[in-house]
Design a protein around this motif. Structure first.
Motif, PDB file in Angstrom:
ATOM      1  N   SER A  97      53.332  43.596  47.631  1.00  0.00           N
ATOM      2  CA  SER A  97      52.288  44.129  46.737  1.00  0.00           C
ATOM      3  C   SER A  97      52.829  45.085  45.679  1.00  0.00           C
ATOM      4  O   SER A  97      52.068  45.849  45.081  1.00  0.00           O
ATOM      5  CB  SER A  97      51.186  44.837  47.549  1.00  0.00           C
ATOM      6  OG  SER A  97      50.569  43.932  48.424  1.00  0.00           O
ATOM      7  N   LYS A  98      54.126  45.060  45.448  1.00  0.00           N
ATOM      8  CA  LYS A  98      54.715  45.869  44.375  1.00  0.00           C
ATOM      9  C   LYS A  98      55.429  44.958  43.378  1.00  0.00           C
ATOM     10  O   LYS A  98      56.247  44.125  43.758  1.00  0.00           O
ATOM     11  CB  LYS A  98      55.704  46.894  44.921  1.00  0.00           C
ATOM     12  CG  LYS A  98      56.412  47.696  43.813  1.00  0.00           C
ATOM     13  CD  LYS A  98      57.489  48.616  44.351  1.00  0.00           C
ATOM     14  CE  LYS A  98      56.875  49.816  45.029  1.00  0.00           C
ATOM     15  NZ  LYS A  98      57.922  50.824  45.398  1.00  0.00           N
TER      16      LYS A  98
ATOM     17  N   GLY B  63      37.984  40.277  29.118  1.00  0.00           N
ATOM     18  CA  GLY B  63      37.475  41.590  29.496  1.00  0.00           C
ATOM     19  C   GLY B  63      38.288  42.314  30.546  1.00  0.00           C
ATOM     20  O   GLY B  63      38.032  43.493  30.806  1.00  0.00           O
ATOM     21  N   LEU B  64      39.279  41.661  31.144  1.00  0.00           N
ATOM     22  CA  LEU B  64      40.065  42.303  32.188  1.00  0.00           C
ATOM     23  C   LEU B  64      41.038  43.344  31.617  1.00  0.00           C
ATOM     24  O   LEU B  64      41.399  44.290  32.303  1.00  0.00           O
ATOM     25  CB  LEU B  64      40.851  41.254  32.983  1.00  0.00           C
ATOM     26  CG  LEU B  64      40.018  40.309  33.853  1.00  0.00           C
ATOM     27  CD1 LEU B  64      40.924  39.294  34.536  1.00  0.00           C
ATOM     28  CD2 LEU B  64      39.213  41.087  34.883  1.00  0.00           C
TER      29      LEU B  64
ATOM     30  N   ASN C 261      42.511  42.519  43.450  1.00  0.00           N
ATOM     31  CA  ASN C 261      43.720  42.591  44.256  1.00  0.00           C
ATOM     32  C   ASN C 261      44.908  42.966  43.374  1.00  0.00           C
ATOM     33  O   ASN C 261      45.796  42.163  43.111  1.00  0.00           O
ATOM     34  CB  ASN C 261      43.967  41.246  44.955  1.00  0.00           C
ATOM     35  CG  ASN C 261      42.836  40.883  45.894  1.00  0.00           C
ATOM     36  OD1 ASN C 261      42.272  41.753  46.541  1.00  0.00           O
ATOM     37  ND2 ASN C 261      42.518  39.613  45.970  1.00  0.00           N
ATOM     38  N   ASN C 262      44.936  44.213  42.917  1.00  0.00           N
ATOM     39  CA  ASN C 262      45.954  44.638  41.970  1.00  0.00           C
ATOM     40  C   ASN C 262      47.255  45.015  42.670  1.00  0.00           C
ATOM     41  O   ASN C 262      47.269  45.457  43.816  1.00  0.00           O
ATOM     42  CB  ASN C 262      45.451  45.823  41.145  1.00  0.00           C
ATOM     43  CG  ASN C 262      44.384  45.411  40.151  1.00  0.00           C
ATOM     44  OD1 ASN C 262      44.113  44.229  39.979  1.00  0.00           O
ATOM     45  ND2 ASN C 262      43.796  46.375  39.497  1.00  0.00           N
ATOM     46  N   LEU C 263      48.356  44.854  41.930  1.00  0.00           N
ATOM     47  CA  LEU C 263      49.677  45.227  42.410  1.00  0.00           C
ATOM     48  C   LEU C 263      50.060  46.606  41.895  1.00  0.00           C
ATOM     49  O   LEU C 263      49.596  47.047  40.845  1.00  0.00           O
ATOM     50  CB  LEU C 263      50.722  44.212  41.916  1.00  0.00           C
ATOM     51  CG  LEU C 263      50.548  42.753  42.318  1.00  0.00           C
ATOM     52  CD1 LEU C 263      51.603  41.906  41.625  1.00  0.00           C
ATOM     53  CD2 LEU C 263      50.639  42.587  43.828  1.00  0.00           C
ATOM     54  N   GLU C 264      50.924  47.266  42.651  1.00  0.00           N
ATOM     55  CA  GLU C 264      51.555  48.483  42.153  1.00  0.00           C
ATOM     56  C   GLU C 264      52.670  48.063  41.198  1.00  0.00           C
ATOM     57  O   GLU C 264      53.468  47.176  41.516  1.00  0.00           O
ATOM     58  CB  GLU C 264      52.139  49.286  43.308  1.00  0.00           C
ATOM     59  CG  GLU C 264      52.901  50.527  42.873  1.00  0.00           C
ATOM     60  CD  GLU C 264      53.613  51.207  44.021  1.00  0.00           C
ATOM     61  OE1 GLU C 264      54.423  52.120  43.761  1.00  0.00           O
ATOM     62  OE2 GLU C 264      53.369  50.809  45.184  1.00  0.00           O
TER      63      GLU C 264
ATOM     64  N   LEU D   4      48.215  44.279  32.668  1.00  0.00           N
ATOM     65  CA  LEU D   4      48.433  42.843  32.849  1.00  0.00           C
ATOM     66  C   LEU D   4      49.328  42.579  34.054  1.00  0.00           C
ATOM     67  O   LEU D   4      49.026  41.729  34.901  1.00  0.00           O
ATOM     68  CB  LEU D   4      49.055  42.255  31.585  1.00  0.00           C
ATOM     69  CG  LEU D   4      49.458  40.786  31.649  1.00  0.00           C
ATOM     70  CD1 LEU D   4      48.236  39.911  31.856  1.00  0.00           C
ATOM     71  CD2 LEU D   4      50.192  40.379  30.378  1.00  0.00           C
ATOM     72  N   LEU D   5      50.423  43.325  34.170  1.00  0.00           N
ATOM     73  CA  LEU D   5      51.332  43.149  35.298  1.00  0.00           C
ATOM     74  C   LEU D   5      50.642  43.501  36.614  1.00  0.00           C
ATOM     75  O   LEU D   5      50.841  42.831  37.624  1.00  0.00           O
ATOM     76  CB  LEU D   5      52.579  44.012  35.095  1.00  0.00           C
ATOM     77  CG  LEU D   5      53.490  43.610  33.938  1.00  0.00           C
ATOM     78  CD1 LEU D   5      54.540  44.692  33.680  1.00  0.00           C
ATOM     79  CD2 LEU D   5      54.171  42.276  34.224  1.00  0.00           C
ATOM     80  N   GLY D   6      49.824  44.540  36.594  1.00  0.00           N
ATOM     81  CA  GLY D   6      49.129  44.959  37.802  1.00  0.00           C
ATOM     82  C   GLY D   6      48.172  43.915  38.333  1.00  0.00           C
ATOM     83  O   GLY D   6      47.883  43.872  39.540  1.00  0.00           O
ATOM     84  N   GLN D   7      47.673  43.041  37.457  1.00  0.00           N
ATOM     85  CA  GLN D   7      46.751  41.994  37.886  1.00  0.00           C
ATOM     86  C   GLN D   7      47.463  40.748  38.394  1.00  0.00           C
ATOM     87  O   GLN D   7      46.824  39.755  38.711  1.00  0.00           O
ATOM     88  CB  GLN D   7      45.802  41.651  36.734  1.00  0.00           C
ATOM     89  CG  GLN D   7      44.852  42.789  36.414  1.00  0.00           C
ATOM     90  CD  GLN D   7      43.996  42.532  35.202  1.00  0.00           C
ATOM     91  OE1 GLN D   7      43.959  41.415  34.684  1.00  0.00           O
ATOM     92  NE2 GLN D   7      43.312  43.552  34.726  1.00  0.00           N
ATOM     93  N   ASP D   8      48.805  40.814  38.467  1.00  0.00           N
ATOM     94  CA  ASP D   8      49.631  39.751  39.041  1.00  0.00           C
ATOM     95  C   ASP D   8      49.532  38.446  38.237  1.00  0.00           C
ATOM     96  O   ASP D   8      48.699  37.579  38.540  1.00  0.00           O
ATOM     97  CB  ASP D   8      49.246  39.496  40.499  1.00  0.00           C
ATOM     98  CG  ASP D   8      50.282  38.656  41.224  1.00  0.00           C
ATOM     99  OD1 ASP D   8      51.243  38.185  40.575  1.00  0.00           O
ATOM    100  OD2 ASP D   8      50.149  38.475  42.441  1.00  0.00           O
ATOM    101  N   PRO D   9      50.385  38.284  37.234  1.00  0.00           N
ATOM    102  CA  PRO D   9      50.326  37.079  36.404  1.00  0.00           C
ATOM    103  C   PRO D   9      50.825  35.813  37.081  1.00  0.00           C
ATOM    104  O   PRO D   9      50.700  34.728  36.520  1.00  0.00           O
ATOM    105  CB  PRO D   9      51.206  37.448  35.200  1.00  0.00           C
ATOM    106  CG  PRO D   9      52.112  38.526  35.685  1.00  0.00           C
ATOM    107  CD  PRO D   9      51.356  39.263  36.748  1.00  0.00           C
TER     108      PRO D   9
END
Length: 229
Positions: A218-219, A27-28, A160-163, A185-190
Motif C-alpha cells: 500500500s505504499k 472530478g477525482l 483505496n488510496n496509497l501512501e 494521481l499517484l495516491g489513487q493507484d494508476p
C-alpha cells in the motif's frame, strides 16, 4: 441499423499523452487543469455566451482509442481486478456499442481571445490529450445532483488510496502548479487492479515527464522522473 454522424467540436489539451495514468473518473483530481480547445469551425465566442454563469460542465466525448466494430454484452471492470464480468451498461467501460463518454468538470476560466480562443480551462477532466469532444453542456445542480443515489459496485472500490513516497528532489522537477495533482494521481493507484507485482517498475507520461514507480504494501514509491525531450 439506424446511425448518426457527429461533428468534433473541440479537443482536450491535457497532461496525458497516453491512456495509462489517466484518472479513472472525472472530478477525482480537482487540481488537474485541462483546456477545451475548439475546432476552427466552432471558434465563436457567441457560442459560449452565458456560460460564465455556470461553475461546472458536462463534456461529451469519444473513446477514440477504443473504437471497434463489434461489442460484448459483458466487460471486465479494471477496478474489480479484471476477473469479474458485468453488463456493459452497468459500467463506464470504454468498450461499448458506441464509444461515447461523459465527464463532469469544473470551469476555471473562459478565455475569449487569443489565437486559439475561445477556450475553456477546466479542472478534474479524465481525458487523454487530443481526445475529440462532440458537445459540452452546463451542469445543472438542481437536476443533475442526486445526493441519495446509489453507486453500485463502484462504492465498494472507492477511496483505496496509497501512501505516496517521493523525494523533494524528484518532485521539484515537476512544475509547481502540477505537483499536487501528480501526488493525488499517484495516491489513487494508476495501475490496473489485476497487476500487483512489488518488484515491477511501472511508468507513465505526465505533462512532458516520464514518471516511474513501484508499489509495495500500500505504499507507492517514485523511482525516477525524467523530462521527455
Amino acid at each position: 441499423m439506424e446511425s448518426y454522424n457527429f461533428k468534433v467540436i473541440a479537443r482536450i489539451k491535457s497532461d496525458f499523452p497516453e491512456k495509462f495514468g489517466i484518472p479513472r473518473q472525472s472530478g477525482l483530481l480537482p487540481n488537474l487543469r485541462s483546456t477545451i480547445r475548439f475546432e476552427p469551425e466552432f471558434r465563436n465566442a457567441n457560442a459560449l455566451r452565458g456560460l460564465e454563469g455556470f461553475s461546472h460542465l458536462w463534456i461529451l466525448w469519444i473513446f477514440s482509442e477504443n473504437v471497434r466494430d463489434t461489442w460484448s454484452p459483458t466487460v471486465r471492470p479494471p477496478r474489480l481486478g479484471g476477473n469479474k464480468r458485468l453488463g456493459v451498461f452497468a459500467t463506464r467501460s470504454s468498450f461499448r456499442p458506441n464509444p461515447i463518454a461523459m465527464s463532469c468538470v469544473k470551469i476555471e476560466e473562459i478565455r475569449l481571445g487569443g489565437s486559439n480562443g475561445p477556450e475553456v480551462i477546466v479542472s478534474g477532466a479524465d481525458l487523454m490529450d487530443g481526445t475529440p469532444i462532440v458537445d459540452i453542456k452546463p451542469y445543472l445542480p438542481f437536476t443533475d445532483s442526486v445526493p441519495e443515489a446509489k453507486g453500485g459496485f463502484a462504492e465498494d472500490v472507492k477511496g483505496n488510496n496509497l501512501e505516496v513516497e517521493i523525494s523533494s528532489a524528484l518532485l521539484e522537477k515537476i512544475p509547481a502548479e502540477k505537483r499536487e495533482a501528480l501526488v493525488q494521481l499517484l495516491g489513487q493507484d494508476p495501475r490496473p487492479h489485476y497487476q500487483d507485482d512489488a518488484e515491477r517498475v511501472y511508468g507513465f507520461n505526465f505533462s512532458g515527464f516520464e514518471i516511474k514507480f513501484k508499489v509495495s504494501d500500500s505504499k507507492l514509491t517514485v523511482e525516477s522522473i525524467q523530462e521527455i525531450l
